[in-house]
Design a protein around this motif. Sequence first.
Motif, short mmCIF file in Angstrom:
data_model
loop_
_atom_site.label_atom_id
_atom_site.label_comp_id
_atom_site.label_asym_id
_atom_site.label_seq_id
_atom_site.Cartn_x
_atom_site.Cartn_y
_atom_site.Cartn_z
N ARG A 1 0.86 -1.06 -0.11
CA ARG A 1 -0.04 0.07 -0.07
C ARG A 1 0.87 1.12 -0.02
O ARG A 1 0.66 2.25 -0.68
N ILE A 2 1.80 1.42 0.86
CA ILE A 2 2.85 2.38 0.75
C ILE A 2 3.37 2.73 -0.67
O ILE A 2 3.48 3.89 -1.18
N GLY A 3 3.81 1.45 -1.35
CA GLY A 3 4.23 1.50 -2.67
C GLY A 3 3.53 2.38 -3.66
O GLY A 3 3.52 3.04 -4.46
N ALA A 4 2.03 1.82 -3.71
CA ALA A 4 1.05 2.33 -4.32
C ALA A 4 0.73 3.93 -3.85
O ALA A 4 0.58 4.69 -4.86
N THR A 5 0.76 4.16 -2.60
CA THR A 5 0.73 5.68 -2.18
C THR A 5 1.72 6.41 -2.88
O THR A 5 1.59 7.59 -3.26
N LEU A 6 3.09 6.05 -2.81
CA LEU A 6 4.30 6.72 -3.28
C LEU A 6 4.17 6.75 -4.94
O LEU A 6 4.26 7.76 -5.42
N GLU A 7 3.52 5.93 -5.59
CA GLU A 7 3.21 6.20 -7.06
C GLU A 7 2.11 7.17 -7.06
O GLU A 7 2.12 8.01 -8.25
N THR A 8 1.14 7.37 -6.44
CA THR A 8 0.21 8.35 -6.46
C THR A 8 0.86 9.88 -6.23
O THR A 8 0.37 10.67 -6.67
N LEU A 9 1.66 9.88 -5.17
CA LEU A 9 2.34 10.90 -4.83
C LEU A 9 3.29 11.31 -5.90
O LEU A 9 3.37 12.75 -6.00
N ARG A 10 3.91 10.34 -6.66
CA ARG A 10 4.65 10.75 -7.58
C ARG A 10 3.87 11.52 -8.75
O ARG A 10 4.42 12.73 -9.45
N ARG A 11 2.73 10.91 -9.07
CA ARG A 11 1.84 11.54 -9.99
C ARG A 11 1.35 12.98 -9.52
O ARG A 11 1.34 13.71 -10.50
N GLN A 12 1.07 13.10 -8.44
CA GLN A 12 0.76 14.27 -8.05
C GLN A 12 1.88 15.51 -8.16
O GLN A 12 1.61 16.64 -8.41
#
Length: 757
Positions: A331-342
């Motif tokens: 989940r943290i990996g998926a969250t980091l990917e979301t933050l990268r896109r933001q």
Amino acid sequence: MQAAGAAPRPPQARRKRANMPLLGGVQPPITALLALLVAISALTSLTVGSSDDHSVSRAIVESQEHVATDTARSLGSSLEQNTADLRDAVEVLEQDSPKPPEAVLSSLSAAYRKWRGLAVVDPKTGRLLAARGETVPLDTFDGRSDDSLRPRLVATESGAPRLLSFAYVDGPRGTEQLVVAAGTLRLPAERGNRTTFVTGPGGRVLAASGDQADNSGVRGLAASDSGPVHRDGDRYFAVGRADVPGGDRVQRLGLSVVTTVPVPSGTAVGSDRLLGPLAAVVLLVIALLVAWWLVRRVQRPLRVLDMEAARLVRGSLDRPVPATGRGETARIGATLETLRRQLLGEGERPVPAPAPHAASGVMARTVSGPASGPVSGPASGAVTKTRPVRGGLRATALCCAALITAWAVALPVLNLADGRGPVPEQTAQDQKYRTEAASERVRRTLGEGIADLTSVARLGGGAGRDRIGDAMDTLLPKHSEWSALYLVDGDGKIVRRSGTTKGGVDREAALGSAKSTKNADNAGNTGSAGNTGSAGNTGSAGSAGNTADAAPAVLQLNHGGKVPVSAAVVPFGKDGHRLVGEFEPSAFNGLLSRPGLGRSWLVDAHDRVIGSNQGFIAFSARPGHQARTLTADAPVKGTAPVDGLGWRVVTQKPLSWLPLASYETQRRAILVGLLAFTAALLCLGWLHLTVIRPLRAVDRSAAALAAGDRTSVIYPRHHDEVGSLARSLELIRQRLADADRHGPAAGRPLTAALQGN
């Protein structure tokens, strides 16, 4: 800062960061757990299933040591009692007018018959004034030296050992006389194949008892300093040794007790020697599996996340964050990917979510200030919920702990069947022997009480009531086994008392009833004392073939109540008076307490407990026979005043207390199982407190940040991988908050944006 157009630096998940502390991070608890489990597996291989038994079982050797210790303590008590009896008798004599030497010896001989020889000498010159019995060795006596008056061991002309005791007595015309008594070394009358020796300094045999007492080989074994097991051809001898302790009156004389018993070869009880190595191999496999699983599920994904978050902080946003691990790390990996896109400005800005609570494990502080910039998405008030963790890191740690715990529990449980090995016959015989020795100690204590009271009655029979009362006041503090001394008349009424009585027993009724009891035809019958007040039960007279007022007797004054009360009774004078010595209730408890004897009870004729080496309720039922125990009982008898009591000593020793190989294997299996469980608890608890719980808090904070919460500051709790990840998320939060306030800067690289602010 990374140059434009340069290839991004690949993550180095396997390499530990240089800024991590030595004991911080995810690797130390995993490494410690692996090291401890490997050490425990080695200990298991070396101890579980191994045995120190060779030809003779250690249970037999240990029991011989206990038998020797019991005999040595009894011998020391006997030597101490000899000296105490002489001094007590002299003190009672001094209550009357001074007597000449011959009269002194006549009184002492009538009071006690335990001394082989008596003498009265002039303490100034050493001149012999009177003598009785065998010749007392006085060659080394020096009346002018205080050291010469200490009890000591000497030898007669025939070489027999004698203990000399000394006491001063007033003589005629104000002179002072010295009484010297010669006592023997009393050993129990051995039967069967056991032989007991008393050795002096240098190993010289001073006394012996048993069928092999005259055997030169066995005597040489006692005189030598051999080990606990001695081989003589095809026979083995188990040898026990113990030093005779000193006391308040008799110092250590350098005596030792040696017991020998022949045992057949092959008494050692073996165990499964393959159990330890097999269990060690299984634990080693579990250790490697647990370490591999923790590295795969916890350490490696966490380090990948740390590197990826650091990459985003450096501004390398062109490469997606790879999916890694499961549960929190995924989940943290998926969250980091979301933050990268933001950070890249892709998509719409999410609605801010409420800040996580402080109890999340990551310290958060809300930064005040309105959020600016266009807002789209769900309505303002919507809350993004975090999915519950299923199959996360806590489940991984619990599975590892369960695997180790299963091994720790299975090893002792599987070994329970091995705890049913045979018990050597000699060990059971030794338990019976030690129980009989405890019974003999109780009988001797009762007999000594009768003898002491008889001596007082005979030596002070001509004295008045006041003088005999003074004698009781003088003697009572010197006898810890007595709680009270008192003089009663023919009706049982107490006319003179010394000390305090216990138990709330109507003693006058009990003694008066015992006086009227007639048992001449049946020694086993007991006299009823009627209702005894708070005791609410009857008293019994332990007199064999005599009434209590015609001969010395031991009485049990109650059969109920809170405290068992027993007393020695002897006739005093010619007017029907009797002298009563009440035994301290705890005096018998000490006689039953010996190392390795097990649980022991003193029970009366109704099988009710009146003494024990452990806590007990007076007159409660004795515990019944228990499985897997060595049980023995012995009656307390041997003299007429004691035989009628019907007392017995009962002992129970659990087989698990014996040093048998099967039980040692079971105990060692329990020990290594506890060690393995403790290692798992400590190391996995360490991992949970320093890694898993903080990481779960970072997961919640990262999810809130991705959902639009730009105001909650993320503080790292530890200086490790989780702390580094939290610091990276905080920098990302600052970048996103800056982008919300300055829309045009949202497309710049993170490092450039930070430098521009």
